[in-house]
Design an enzyme around this catalytic site. Sequence first.
Site, PDB file in Angstrom:
ATOM      1  N   ASP A 288      45.436  -5.676  -7.813  1.00  0.00           N
ATOM      2  CA  ASP A 288      45.335  -5.459  -9.251  1.00  0.00           C
ATOM      3  C   ASP A 288      46.342  -4.372  -9.636  1.00  0.00           C
ATOM      4  OD1 ASP A 288      44.598  -5.610 -11.897  1.00  0.00           O
ATOM      5  OD2 ASP A 288      42.464  -5.329 -11.564  1.00  0.00           O
TER       6      ASP A 288
HETATM    7  C1  BGC Z   1      43.034  -5.980 -14.839  1.00  0.00           C
HETATM    8  C2  BGC Z   1      43.084  -7.405 -14.360  1.00  0.00           C
HETATM    9  C3  BGC Z   1      44.224  -8.135 -15.038  1.00  0.00           C
HETATM   10  C4  BGC Z   1      45.517  -7.389 -14.765  1.00  0.00           C
HETATM   11  C5  BGC Z   1      46.741  -8.076 -15.347  1.00  0.00           C
HETATM   12  C6  BGC Z   1      44.386  -5.295 -14.764  1.00  0.00           C
HETATM   13  O1  BGC Z   1      44.361  -4.082 -15.411  1.00  0.00           O
HETATM   14  O2  BGC Z   1      42.087  -5.267 -14.068  1.00  0.00           O
HETATM   15  O3  BGC Z   1      41.879  -8.053 -14.615  1.00  0.00           O
HETATM   16  O4  BGC Z   1      44.293  -9.446 -14.584  1.00  0.00           O
HETATM   17  O5  BGC Z   1      45.405  -6.100 -15.319  1.00  0.00           O
HETATM   18  O6  BGC Z   1      46.755  -8.058 -16.712  1.00  0.00           O
END
Ligand code: BGC
Length: 766
Positions: A288
Amino acid sequence: MKSMFPYALILPLTLFSTTLFAEPIPHPSQSEQQRDQFVTSLLKKMTLDEKIGQLRLISVGPDTPKSVIKQMIEKGQVGAIFNTVTRSDIRVMQDQVMQLSRLKIPLFFAYDVVHGQRTIFPIPLGLAATWDTQAVTSVGRVSALEAAQDGLNMTWAPMVDVSHEPRWGRNSEGFGEDTYLTSIMGKTMVEAMQGKDPADRNSVMTSVKHFALYGAVEGGREYNSVDMSSQQMFQHYLPPYQTALQAGSGGVMVSLNSINGVPATANHWLLTDLLRHQWHFKGITVSDHGAIKELINHGVASDPADAVRIAIKAGIDMSMSDQYYSQYLPGLVKKGAVTSAEIDNAARHVLNVKYDMGLFRDAYSHLGPVGSDPKDTNAEDRLHRQEARQVAAQSIVLLKNWHHILPLQKQGTIAVIGPLADSQRDIMGSWSAAGVAQQSITLLQGMREAVGSSATLLYAKGSNITDNSKVQAFLNLYEPAVTVDQRSPQQLRDEAVAVAKKADVVVMAVGESQGMAHEASSRTDIRIPKAQRELIDAVKATGKPLVLVLMNGRALDITQQDGQADGILETWFSGTEGGHAISDILFGDQNPSGKLPVTFPRSVGQLPLYYNHLPTGRPYDFTHPNKYTSHYFDINNSPLYPFGYGLSYTDFTLSPVTLSSPTMTGHHTLAASVMVTNSGKRAGATVVQLYLHDPVASLSRPVKELKGFQKVWLQPGQSKTVTFTIDKNALSFWNQEMKWVVEPGQFEVMIGTDSVHTQIKSFTYQ
Ligand code: BGC
């Protein structure tokens, strides 16, 4: 399609296993063998730097402008892009790959398509409230089609993090508190979005998130730690991820929390032993946002290079939105701290998914020929309003209907009050992808259209969403999401009260702004914000009949408002067509059929509160209160509204449960049936829910667990027999030795239209 799980279990919808078995080692299918050969030969042609380039996933933005991306593409330093959502933008980058890079390995393009791309559907918590896999399939298909038509190949969805914590802001993105419901919804979404083949023109590959246990962060505090027993983990939290992977999801996004002290991003047991060796997952794992760097903050890595070494060895294939892999992996390989086999392994997974996306056959498969790009990406005819309206209506839960105040008549004078009544941005919810607020229908718009000239509608905003300036600033940090009315709270309320006084009935749209139910939006107070509570008090004082339309992304504490309102509709954030759908329900053009996927507590102090809790040695019995039993002395133990609950404008009655046999043996199954009758005057739907209980076992087992459900549509007077097939898996659990066992003895079958009011029957397993 080429499943990432070649031995995907096809299980009947009525009852399916949420167990976690080590899969038998699969024999690769012919197409997988072809893929493996293709990828092996491609890897042989690649330099170390090109392989490391494939592991980089970047977000287009101020830190990585398009000119920098072009240079990176030319040098083979990037594997995939996210946050670019138009065909023309995507085409430019894919052209650069095909024209400028040495090996012409196509990029894939990803985005958070969580509940719609251009057309926004209800937030996932609302989708779960439909308890309808057909509705969720329609959401998945439309979202995939719109995403694919924007040139995307992958979505960062579905989120299948089970959560018992309404304080956690990301409840809105998941399917609620239950393992079984979340598993079914996640599986349905994966199958719908990937279609027959994620390479198809109208499909995208999914990336299940957030692996793992993110919904259990301590105290609901975002990005926090999780400490959990193996039984709890395997019984309740891991099955939805495994089920979504068995359904063929090509990707997994790894969570930001730690698990029993080891951050998921550094967790070799999670990402390699469990995911790869036991579950035989062959797709990609993606960290993530910034998670690799955060290993330093977690206190498990000494510096960036150390963080990179730990992450790749744990099993993170692609690093999201940082330069860590490209900066540090070459040096780590040179030093021998990371092996080239480890790099090959990660690169292979990335190439596997690109192959499965069909990108090596046609890098432009989701782009189509030059000149075919839509002139206006936001064109009205690119939306799927009808589907959105239908699903949104199904997601609405009728919580209270005192003296049948609902449905309303389209006559007289109706006051529409509240800061959410005319908010186009809020009704879409968070993570609303490429949705455009100006295209969404608010409650006020929907009601105006519904009544036309047959009733008079009066409107007053009545209050700001919150008067707390710190919270207003927080909500407006990244986008002007909340418009603050400069009139004083008293002026706003006075206007609303004046409007209410002129009306026959008042409809109030209250709750949270979408930004309160989002990533990084944990709350300690899960009530409706004070400004709105005071507004409700003032309007209530007029004595007018009061209907509350709640908009929110978590279970709220609405105890006080429950005592004030005559009718309450839980509408979540219902999407582009929300205003139409809510009006359809308010005026009875549609009959509410949603059921709660989460428990509504009486107070934040009761948390965690969930229906499938364990028994205690001193259970509290409110009919014979006893001081030395398990309860709070200042509040009832029960929830305000239980899991699975939801009313209808018609009535349903259930016959006693009948079992096909009083005993079940070995691998045989048992059928449990009830006859459900629509005993009211309107056509409608209810959800028949099957719960099981193992009253005596070697471990305390939950008081009940959902093991099946069916949504049933019935005309007035019509009856239908609903049958659930119970198999051995449904009775099994992880015992103290972490063995998946069924223990002979008595079991209880409970069937009802919510988790509390059930018909019970027992049988013996031997
Ligand atoms: C979130 C994810 C998301 C990613 C990309 C992160 O901050 O936790 O759920 O898919 O960003 O946008």
